[in-house]
Write a protein that holds these residues in place. Sequence first.
Motif, PDB file in Angstrom:
ATOM      1  N   SER A   1      35.987  -0.125 -44.955  1.00  0.00           N
ATOM      2  CA  SER A   1      36.353   1.226 -45.381  1.00  0.00           C
ATOM      3  C   SER A   1      37.264   1.900 -44.356  1.00  0.00           C
ATOM      4  N   PHE A   2      36.978   1.709 -43.059  1.00  0.00           N
ATOM      5  CA  PHE A   2      37.774   2.323 -42.000  1.00  0.00           C
ATOM      6  C   PHE A   2      39.213   1.814 -41.997  1.00  0.00           C
ATOM      7  N   VAL A   3      39.412   0.547 -42.244  1.00  0.00           N
ATOM      8  CA  VAL A   3      40.756  -0.044 -42.162  1.00  0.00           C
ATOM      9  C   VAL A   3      41.478  -0.114 -43.510  1.00  0.00           C
ATOM     10  N   SER A   4      40.827   0.356 -44.551  1.00  0.00           N
ATOM     11  CA  SER A   4      41.434   0.340 -45.888  1.00  0.00           C
ATOM     12  C   SER A   4      42.785   1.044 -45.873  1.00  0.00           C
ATOM     13  N   PRO A   5      43.795   0.552 -46.539  1.00  0.00           N
ATOM     14  CA  PRO A   5      43.832  -0.490 -47.559  1.00  0.00           C
ATOM     15  C   PRO A   5      44.210  -1.864 -47.012  1.00  0.00           C
ATOM     16  N   ASN A   6      44.089  -2.083 -45.712  1.00  0.00           N
ATOM     17  CA  ASN A   6      44.462  -3.368 -45.118  1.00  0.00           C
ATOM     18  C   ASN A   6      43.456  -4.450 -45.493  1.00  0.00           C
ATOM     19  N   ASN A   7      43.933  -5.691 -45.507  1.00  0.00           N
ATOM     20  CA  ASN A   7      43.105  -6.846 -45.840  1.00  0.00           C
ATOM     21  C   ASN A   7      42.243  -7.238 -44.641  1.00  0.00           C
ATOM     22  N   VAL A   8      40.962  -7.521 -44.899  1.00  0.00           N
ATOM     23  CA  VAL A   8      40.031  -7.933 -43.838  1.00  0.00           C
ATOM     24  C   VAL A   8      39.356  -9.226 -44.256  1.00  0.00           C
ATOM     25  N   ARG A   9      39.205 -10.133 -43.298  1.00  0.00           N
ATOM     26  CA  ARG A   9      38.447 -11.357 -43.524  1.00  0.00           C
ATOM     27  C   ARG A   9      37.679 -11.687 -42.244  1.00  0.00           C
ATOM     28  N   MET A  10      36.758 -12.628 -42.353  1.00  0.00           N
ATOM     29  CA  MET A  10      35.970 -13.055 -41.196  1.00  0.00           C
ATOM     30  C   MET A  10      36.560 -14.349 -40.646  1.00  0.00           C
ATOM     31  N   THR A  11      36.346 -14.589 -39.354  1.00  0.00           N
ATOM     32  CA  THR A  11      36.713 -15.876 -38.785  1.00  0.00           C
ATOM     33  C   THR A  11      35.745 -16.933 -39.314  1.00  0.00           C
ATOM     34  N   LYS A  12      36.090 -18.204 -39.095  1.00  0.00           N
ATOM     35  CA  LYS A  12      35.226 -19.291 -39.582  1.00  0.00           C
ATOM     36  C   LYS A  12      33.824 -19.213 -38.986  1.00  0.00           C
ATOM     37  N   LYS A  13      33.731 -18.813 -37.728  1.00  0.00           N
ATOM     38  CA  LYS A  13      32.429 -18.683 -37.073  1.00  0.00           C
ATOM     39  C   LYS A  13      31.699 -17.404 -37.484  1.00  0.00           C
ATOM     40  N   GLU A  14      32.388 -16.544 -38.219  1.00  0.00           N
ATOM     41  CA  GLU A  14      31.857 -15.251 -38.660  1.00  0.00           C
ATOM     42  C   GLU A  14      31.409 -14.376 -37.497  1.00  0.00           C
ATOM     43  N   ASP A  15      32.156 -14.467 -36.366  1.00  0.00           N
ATOM     44  CA  ASP A  15      31.826 -13.635 -35.218  1.00  0.00           C
ATOM     45  C   ASP A  15      32.885 -12.568 -34.949  1.00  0.00           C
ATOM     46  N   ARG A  16      33.924 -12.519 -35.790  1.00  0.00           N
ATOM     47  CA  ARG A  16      34.994 -11.535 -35.634  1.00  0.00           C
ATOM     48  C   ARG A  16      35.590 -11.181 -36.993  1.00  0.00           C
ATOM     49  N   PHE A  17      36.165  -9.973 -37.039  1.00  0.00           N
ATOM     50  CA  PHE A  17      36.940  -9.557 -38.199  1.00  0.00           C
ATOM     51  C   PHE A  17      38.407  -9.828 -37.914  1.00  0.00           C
ATOM     52  N   VAL A  18      39.142 -10.250 -38.923  1.00  0.00           N
ATOM     53  CA  VAL A  18      40.581 -10.435 -38.833  1.00  0.00           C
ATOM     54  C   VAL A  18      41.207  -9.402 -39.765  1.00  0.00           C
ATOM     55  N   LEU A  19      42.036  -8.542 -39.218  1.00  0.00           N
ATOM     56  CA  LEU A  19      42.641  -7.440 -39.948  1.00  0.00           C
ATOM     57  C   LEU A  19      44.133  -7.702 -40.097  1.00  0.00           C
ATOM     58  N   ASP A  20      44.588  -7.803 -41.337  1.00  0.00           N
ATOM     59  CA  ASP A  20      46.008  -8.002 -41.614  1.00  0.00           C
ATOM     60  C   ASP A  20      46.639  -6.655 -41.959  1.00  0.00           C
ATOM     61  N   THR A  21      47.634  -6.253 -41.164  1.00  0.00           N
ATOM     62  CA  THR A  21      48.354  -5.009 -41.435  1.00  0.00           C
ATOM     63  C   THR A  21      49.814  -5.349 -41.665  1.00  0.00           C
ATOM     64  N   LYS A  22      50.594  -4.359 -42.078  1.00  0.00           N
ATOM     65  CA  LYS A  22      52.018  -4.615 -42.274  1.00  0.00           C
ATOM     66  C   LYS A  22      52.733  -4.799 -40.937  1.00  0.00           C
ATOM     67  N   PHE A  23      52.060  -4.497 -39.845  1.00  0.00           N
ATOM     68  CA  PHE A  23      52.642  -4.650 -38.509  1.00  0.00           C
ATOM     69  C   PHE A  23      52.208  -5.930 -37.808  1.00  0.00           C
ATOM     70  N   GLY A  24      51.214  -6.633 -38.368  1.00  0.00           N
ATOM     71  CA  GLY A  24      50.730  -7.861 -37.752  1.00  0.00           C
ATOM     72  C   GLY A  24      49.250  -8.073 -38.015  1.00  0.00           C
ATOM     73  N   THR A  25      48.679  -9.036 -37.314  1.00  0.00           N
ATOM     74  CA  THR A  25      47.275  -9.390 -37.477  1.00  0.00           C
ATOM     75  C   THR A  25      46.511  -9.044 -36.208  1.00  0.00           C
ATOM     76  N   ILE A  26      45.328  -8.464 -36.375  1.00  0.00           N
ATOM     77  CA  ILE A  26      44.483  -8.053 -35.258  1.00  0.00           C
ATOM     78  C   ILE A  26      43.119  -8.697 -35.446  1.00  0.00           C
ATOM     79  N   THR A  27      42.556  -9.221 -34.371  1.00  0.00           N
ATOM     80  CA  THR A  27      41.207  -9.777 -34.399  1.00  0.00           C
ATOM     81  C   THR A  27      40.313  -8.920 -33.524  1.00  0.00           C
ATOM     82  N   VAL A  28      39.185  -8.474 -34.085  1.00  0.00           N
ATOM     83  CA  VAL A  28      38.243  -7.638 -33.334  1.00  0.00           C
ATOM     84  C   VAL A  28      36.845  -8.188 -33.495  1.00  0.00           C
ATOM     85  N   GLY A  29      36.060  -8.054 -32.429  1.00  0.00           N
ATOM     86  CA  GLY A  29      34.700  -8.574 -32.442  1.00  0.00           C
ATOM     87  C   GLY A  29      33.684  -7.548 -32.024  1.00  0.00           C
ATOM     88  N   GLU A  30      32.453  -7.983 -32.001  1.00  0.00           N
ATOM     89  CA  GLU A  30      31.315  -7.144 -31.645  1.00  0.00           C
ATOM     90  C   GLU A  30      31.557  -6.437 -30.315  1.00  0.00           C
TER      91      GLU A  30
END
Length: 77
Positions: free
Chosen positions: A19-48
Amino acid sequence: MDKENFFAVHMTEAKKFISFVSPNNVRMTKKEDRFVLDTKFGTITVGEGQVLVRDRLNHFEVYSEQEFKNLYKICNT
């Protein structure tokens, strides 16, 4: 800093994060320990324990909790 402009990342709060990053696309890493955020400016990975900050132009920056606390302290003095 307005509370709506930053989000402390906790992996158990996926819906709030999406909800906070909407309308950007969000997915989890394979290990499910981080969020991957796709924006029109690039991709950001954030974790706990990291803090995601959104500026007025809808750009995102990632900080550790300590970096964020130090930055917030400087901005409020």
